[in-house]
Design an enzyme around this catalytic site. Structure first.
Site, PDB file in Angstrom:
ATOM      1  N   GLY A   1      30.357  -9.303  52.182  1.00  0.00           N
ATOM      2  CA  GLY A   1      30.444 -10.579  51.503  1.00  0.00           C
ATOM      3  C   GLY A   1      29.645 -10.660  50.219  1.00  0.00           C
ATOM      4  O   GLY A   1      29.423  -9.639  49.541  1.00  0.00           O
TER       5      GLY A   1
ATOM      6  N   ALA B   1      37.655  -1.281  41.138  1.00  0.00           N
ATOM      7  CA  ALA B   1      37.761  -2.546  40.394  1.00  0.00           C
ATOM      8  C   ALA B   1      37.665  -3.789  41.266  1.00  0.00           C
ATOM      9  O   ALA B   1      37.867  -4.899  40.766  1.00  0.00           O
ATOM     10  CB  ALA B   1      39.027  -2.608  39.548  1.00  0.00           C
ATOM     11  N   ALA B   2      37.321  -3.646  42.544  1.00  0.00           N
ATOM     12  CA  ALA B   2      37.149  -4.837  43.376  1.00  0.00           C
ATOM     13  C   ALA B   2      36.017  -5.708  42.844  1.00  0.00           C
ATOM     14  O   ALA B   2      36.143  -6.936  42.763  1.00  0.00           O
ATOM     15  CB  ALA B   2      36.881  -4.445  44.824  1.00  0.00           C
ATOM     16  N   GLY B   3      34.908  -5.066  42.462  1.00  0.00           N
ATOM     17  CA  GLY B   3      33.791  -5.813  41.906  1.00  0.00           C
ATOM     18  C   GLY B   3      34.146  -6.474  40.591  1.00  0.00           C
ATOM     19  O   GLY B   3      33.760  -7.624  40.326  1.00  0.00           O
ATOM     20  N   ASP B   4      34.903  -5.764  39.754  1.00  0.00           N
ATOM     21  CA  ASP B   4      35.327  -6.332  38.474  1.00  0.00           C
ATOM     22  C   ASP B   4      36.269  -7.516  38.681  1.00  0.00           C
ATOM     23  O   ASP B   4      36.208  -8.507  37.948  1.00  0.00           O
ATOM     24  CB  ASP B   4      36.024  -5.270  37.621  1.00  0.00           C
ATOM     25  CG  ASP B   4      35.101  -4.125  37.240  1.00  0.00           C
ATOM     26  OD1 ASP B   4      33.880  -4.359  37.123  1.00  0.00           O
ATOM     27  OD2 ASP B   4      35.597  -2.998  37.053  1.00  0.00           O
TER      28      ASP B   4
ATOM     29  N   SER C   1      45.515  -3.272  40.241  1.00  0.00           N
ATOM     30  CA  SER C   1      45.224  -3.956  41.509  1.00  0.00           C
ATOM     31  C   SER C   1      44.837  -5.421  41.326  1.00  0.00           C
ATOM     32  O   SER C   1      44.789  -6.175  42.300  1.00  0.00           O
ATOM     33  CB  SER C   1      44.082  -3.233  42.236  1.00  0.00           C
ATOM     34  OG  SER C   1      42.831  -3.471  41.597  1.00  0.00           O
TER      35      SER C   1
END
Length: 301
Positions: free
Chosen positions: A223, A248-251, A290
């Site tokens: 989380g 790129a999840a953080g981006d 994504s």
């Protein structure tokens, strides 16, 4: 308007069953070239996840090669203002070599290329653009003196300054004091706080003590933790999804968070919106490929 100052890379992505050992040759799977770079990823996420009519612009550098032409076309196609993206003669566009394993984890090696040529001169040429921004977003894939100058300039102009300090590098206290939102992962938080601890609340408190006005720590599948000057502290659990690729999840989270702030949402609602977007992104391959569109994300979050 949201202005992103940062990197643009072409991602060279290779699927692998597992990460290779030193000296080992490993048979890989699918290979892809996908637009990326932390700056460009976050710009695309802001553009796709913001309310209609929101202007997004980049200050950055590209090489005068084929990747540079492809990256500019991709940026423009996403509705991002490229008027302050400079072409650097006789320089390669930045690249990221990315291995993604069967557990959806990645390993990344960067070659800065034109990203390393972003200069204070480019910022001064973009001063009028930055002056019209509401939020200025930066990362650390361009030269540190440029990042520091940009933070000081945006702060002096009264802008909301957001920093994603990745790849993690030490930051002077004078810089932290000019950051309105410090968004980082738990490894980066421990490094910048100079504490060997997995107590996220402690790390966030230390970073605020060192000057950052608000701190958001991303924890992957665990989380996000927010420590805000006005809204207080809270941990928001992540949505449960089947991850395919975490690149790129953080981006994507950052872009969603910034887009929600720009739209006037409160900080914890902005975290939830960023999380909803990031949860979609990890179910897809690649970096910018994504990142979801706004109408794909549950805007009630």
């Amino acid at each position: 308007m949201i202005v992103i100052i940062g990197s643009i890379n072409m991602d060279l992505v290779l699927r692998v069953p597992r990460m290779p050992m030193p000296g080992e040759t490993l048979a890989g799977g699918k290979f892809m070239t996908i637009p990326g770079g932390k700056g460009a990823n976050q710009a695309v996420a802001c553009a796709r996840l913001s309310q209609p009519g929101t202007r997004v612009a980049m200050v950055a550098c590209l090489g005068d090669d084929a990747f540079g032409a492809q990256m500019r076309a991709s940026i423009v196609a996403n509705g991002i203002d490229d008027s302050h993206i400079a072409d650097i003669a006789n320089e390669a566009t930045g690249i990221a070599s990315i291995l993604v394993d069967d557990q959806a984890q990645n390993s990344i090696v960067l070659a800065a290329g034109a990203n390393g040529r972003l200069a204070i001169e480019h910022l001064e040429q973009a001063r009028e653009l930055i002056g019209r921004a509401s939020i200025v977003l930066l990362q650390l894939e361009v030269p540190m003196p440029v990042v520091i100058h940009a933070i000081e300039l945006a702060h002096a102009l009264g802008k909301t300054v957001v920093l994603n300090p990745a790849p993690a590098q030490p930051l002077p206290p004078s810089v932290l004091a000019k950051i309105d939102y410090l968004i980082l992962n738990e490894i980066e938080a421990a490094m910048l706080a100079d504490k060997e601890s997995d107590d996220i609340a402690l790390l966030a408190t230390e970073l605020r003590t060192r000057g950052a006005r608000n701190v958001v720590v991303t924890l992957g599948e665990k989380g996000v933790y927010g420590d805000f000057a006005q809204a207080g502290t809270r941990h928001l659990p992540a949505q449960k999804v089947k991850a395919v690729d975490t690149t790129a999840a953080g981006d994507t989270f950052i872009g969603g968070f910034i887009a929600a702030l720009d739209a006037g949402r409160d900080e914890f609602a902005a975290i939830a919106y960023g999380q909803a977007a990031a949860a979609i992104s990890v179910t897809r391959e690649g970096a910018q490929t994504s990142i979801p569109q706004r109408d794909e994300v549950d805007v009630s979050n």
